[in-house]
Design a protein around this motif. Sequence first.
Motif, PDB file in Angstrom:
ATOM      1  N   MET A   1      29.406  26.515  50.416  1.00 47.55           N
ATOM      2  CA  MET A   1      30.240  27.374  50.317  1.00 47.55           C
ATOM      3  C   MET A   1      30.784  27.416  52.369  1.00 47.55           C
ATOM      4  SD  MET A   1      30.709  29.452  47.182  1.00 47.55           S
ATOM      5  CE  MET A   1      30.150  28.478  45.290  1.00 47.55           C
ATOM      6  N   ASN A   2      31.684  28.104  52.591  1.00 49.79           N
ATOM      7  CA  ASN A   2      31.527  28.936  53.519  1.00 49.79           C
ATOM      8  C   ASN A   2      31.753  29.976  53.928  1.00 49.79           C
ATOM      9  OD1 ASN A   2      34.138  29.647  53.607  1.00 49.79           O
ATOM     10  ND2 ASN A   2      35.251  27.409  53.631  1.00 49.79           N
ATOM     11  N   ASN A   3      32.033  30.456  55.099  1.00 52.59           N
ATOM     12  CA  ASN A   3      31.687  31.908  55.064  1.00 52.59           C
ATOM     13  C   ASN A   3      32.787  32.233  54.878  1.00 52.59           C
ATOM     14  OD1 ASN A   3      28.313  31.175  56.770  1.00 52.59           O
ATOM     15  ND2 ASN A   3      29.270  31.359  58.678  1.00 52.59           N
ATOM     16  N   ASN A   4      33.646  33.021  54.717  1.00 55.93           N
ATOM     17  CA  ASN A   4      35.403  33.055  54.230  1.00 55.93           C
ATOM     18  C   ASN A   4      34.915  32.841  53.093  1.00 55.93           C
ATOM     19  OD1 ASN A   4      35.623  33.193  56.219  1.00 55.93           O
ATOM     20  ND2 ASN A   4      37.031  30.925  57.145  1.00 55.93           N
ATOM     21  N   PHE A   5      34.344  32.173  52.035  1.00 52.05           N
ATOM     22  CA  PHE A   5      34.474  32.421  50.599  1.00 52.05           C
ATOM     23  C   PHE A   5      33.857  33.693  50.191  1.00 52.05           C
ATOM     24  CE2 PHE A   5      33.170  31.486  46.180  1.00 52.05           C
ATOM     25  CZ  PHE A   5      34.295  30.910  45.925  1.00 52.05           C
ATOM     26  N   ILE A   6      34.120  34.682  49.445  1.00 52.45           N
ATOM     27  CA  ILE A   6      33.877  35.824  48.782  1.00 52.45           C
ATOM     28  C   ILE A   6      34.174  35.752  47.348  1.00 52.45           C
ATOM     29  CG2 ILE A   6      34.467  38.790  49.152  1.00 52.45           C
ATOM     30  CD1 ILE A   6      36.180  38.006  51.640  1.00 52.45           C
ATOM     31  N   THR A   7      32.529  36.204  47.311  1.00 47.42           N
ATOM     32  CA  THR A   7      32.016  36.885  45.537  1.00 47.42           C
ATOM     33  C   THR A   7      32.206  38.082  45.343  1.00 47.42           C
ATOM     34  OG1 THR A   7      30.928  34.665  45.631  1.00 47.42           O
ATOM     35  CG2 THR A   7      31.047  36.002  43.988  1.00 47.42           C
ATOM     36  N   GLY A   8      33.130  38.264  44.281  1.00 49.42           N
ATOM     37  CA  GLY A   8      33.247  40.004  43.709  1.00 49.42           C
ATOM     38  C   GLY A   8      32.745  39.822  42.205  1.00 49.42           C
ATOM     39  N   ILE A   9      32.547  41.072  41.941  1.00 49.89           N
ATOM     40  CA  ILE A   9      32.220  41.441  40.722  1.00 49.89           C
ATOM     41  C   ILE A   9      32.172  42.874  40.377  1.00 49.89           C
ATOM     42  CG2 ILE A   9      30.315  42.678  39.002  1.00 49.89           C
ATOM     43  CD1 ILE A   9      27.274  40.967  40.261  1.00 49.89           C
ATOM     44  N   TYR A  10      32.729  42.067  39.324  1.00 51.15           N
ATOM     45  CA  TYR A  10      33.671  43.393  38.580  1.00 51.15           C
ATOM     46  C   TYR A  10      33.263  43.991  37.226  1.00 51.15           C
ATOM     47  CZ  TYR A  10      37.916  46.081  35.981  1.00 51.15           C
ATOM     48  OH  TYR A  10      37.709  47.314  35.209  1.00 51.15           O
ATOM     49  N   PRO A  11      32.161  44.932  37.478  1.00 48.51           N
ATOM     50  CA  PRO A  11      31.075  45.012  35.703  1.00 48.51           C
ATOM     51  C   PRO A  11      31.551  45.865  34.858  1.00 48.51           C
ATOM     52  CG  PRO A  11      30.865  46.636  37.910  1.00 48.51           C
ATOM     53  CD  PRO A  11      31.991  45.652  38.751  1.00 48.51           C
ATOM     54  N   GLY A  12      31.377  46.044  34.167  1.00 50.69           N
ATOM     55  CA  GLY A  12      31.957  47.201  32.558  1.00 50.69           C
ATOM     56  C   GLY A  12      31.722  47.060  31.138  1.00 50.69           C
ATOM     57  N   THR A  13      31.764  47.858  30.740  1.00 49.16           N
ATOM     58  CA  THR A  13      32.042  47.731  29.358  1.00 49.16           C
ATOM     59  C   THR A  13      32.822  46.120  27.879  1.00 49.16           C
ATOM     60  OG1 THR A  13      31.871  49.499  28.503  1.00 49.16           O
ATOM     61  CG2 THR A  13      29.460  48.944  28.757  1.00 49.16           C
ATOM     62  N   PHE A  14      34.185  46.967  29.148  1.00 53.00           N
ATOM     63  CA  PHE A  14      34.987  46.037  27.932  1.00 53.00           C
ATOM     64  C   PHE A  14      35.394  46.279  27.163  1.00 53.00           C
ATOM     65  CE2 PHE A  14      33.503  44.137  32.281  1.00 53.00           C
ATOM     66  CZ  PHE A  14      34.497  45.082  32.922  1.00 53.00           C
ATOM     67  N   ASP A  15      35.043  47.551  26.078  1.00 55.32           N
ATOM     68  CA  ASP A  15      34.496  47.910  24.859  1.00 55.32           C
ATOM     69  C   ASP A  15      36.099  48.632  24.342  1.00 55.32           C
ATOM     70  OD1 ASP A  15      33.625  47.622  22.286  1.00 55.32           O
ATOM     71  OD2 ASP A  15      32.394  49.543  22.595  1.00 55.32           O
ATOM     72  N   PRO A  16      37.371  47.692  24.464  1.00 49.93           N
ATOM     73  CA  PRO A  16      37.583  46.982  24.176  1.00 49.93           C
ATOM     74  C   PRO A  16      38.117  46.817  25.549  1.00 49.93           C
ATOM     75  CG  PRO A  16      38.725  47.791  23.128  1.00 49.93           C
ATOM     76  CD  PRO A  16      38.482  48.726  23.541  1.00 49.93           C
ATOM     77  N   VAL A  17      38.600  45.217  25.714  1.00 53.76           N
ATOM     78  CA  VAL A  17      39.584  44.980  27.591  1.00 53.76           C
ATOM     79  C   VAL A  17      40.390  46.226  27.399  1.00 53.76           C
ATOM     80  CG1 VAL A  17      39.922  42.939  26.304  1.00 53.76           C
ATOM     81  CG2 VAL A  17      39.867  43.726  29.207  1.00 53.76           C
ATOM     82  N   THR A  18      41.241  46.023  28.414  1.00 54.99           N
ATOM     83  CA  THR A  18      42.506  47.072  28.393  1.00 54.99           C
ATOM     84  C   THR A  18      43.863  45.772  29.025  1.00 54.99           C
ATOM     85  OG1 THR A  18      41.833  48.718  29.957  1.00 54.99           O
ATOM     86  CG2 THR A  18      41.367  49.280  27.505  1.00 54.99           C
ATOM     87  N   PHE A  19      45.072  46.870  29.207  1.00 56.90           N
ATOM     88  CA  PHE A  19      45.930  46.319  29.961  1.00 56.90           C
ATOM     89  C   PHE A  19      45.404  46.663  31.513  1.00 56.90           C
ATOM     90  CE2 PHE A  19      48.924  46.151  26.682  1.00 56.90           C
ATOM     91  CZ  PHE A  19      49.483  45.197  26.215  1.00 56.90           C
ATOM     92  N   GLY A  20      44.761  47.968  31.753  1.00 57.80           N
ATOM     93  CA  GLY A  20      44.092  48.645  33.052  1.00 57.80           C
ATOM     94  C   GLY A  20      42.957  47.720  33.276  1.00 57.80           C
ATOM     95  N   HIS A  21      42.089  46.931  32.989  1.00 57.73           N
ATOM     96  CA  HIS A  21      40.872  46.600  33.137  1.00 57.73           C
ATOM     97  C   HIS A  21      41.756  44.844  33.980  1.00 57.73           C
ATOM     98  CE1 HIS A  21      38.216  48.337  29.811  1.00 57.73           C
ATOM     99  NE2 HIS A  21      38.196  48.691  30.909  1.00 57.73           N
TER     100      HIS A  21
END
Length: 97
Positions: A1-21
Amino acid sequence: MNNNFITGIYPGTFDPVTFGHIDIIIRASHIVNKLIVSVAENKHKKPFFDLDERKKMILDSLNEVDTNNCIIDVVGFNNLLVEHAKKCDAKVIIRGL
């Protein structure tokens, strides 16, 4: 992958997943190339839905959503977030308020 490729993480319990998530996932998809939605197992919180159910709910919720060609993975994790982020080679952690 090139240097401009950005990986992000969105952590949570998502219990349950909401419209906000989902809104945060959509917004994050515009700033990262790959977003790993990391569902915390965390049995101490006694989640209402099990890990697989929460992951499926997130995937189902994203079926009709425009994610800006961002690669989105939904995974479970049960270790420290920093360890999980290193394992995923994430450069960004997404959080919402």
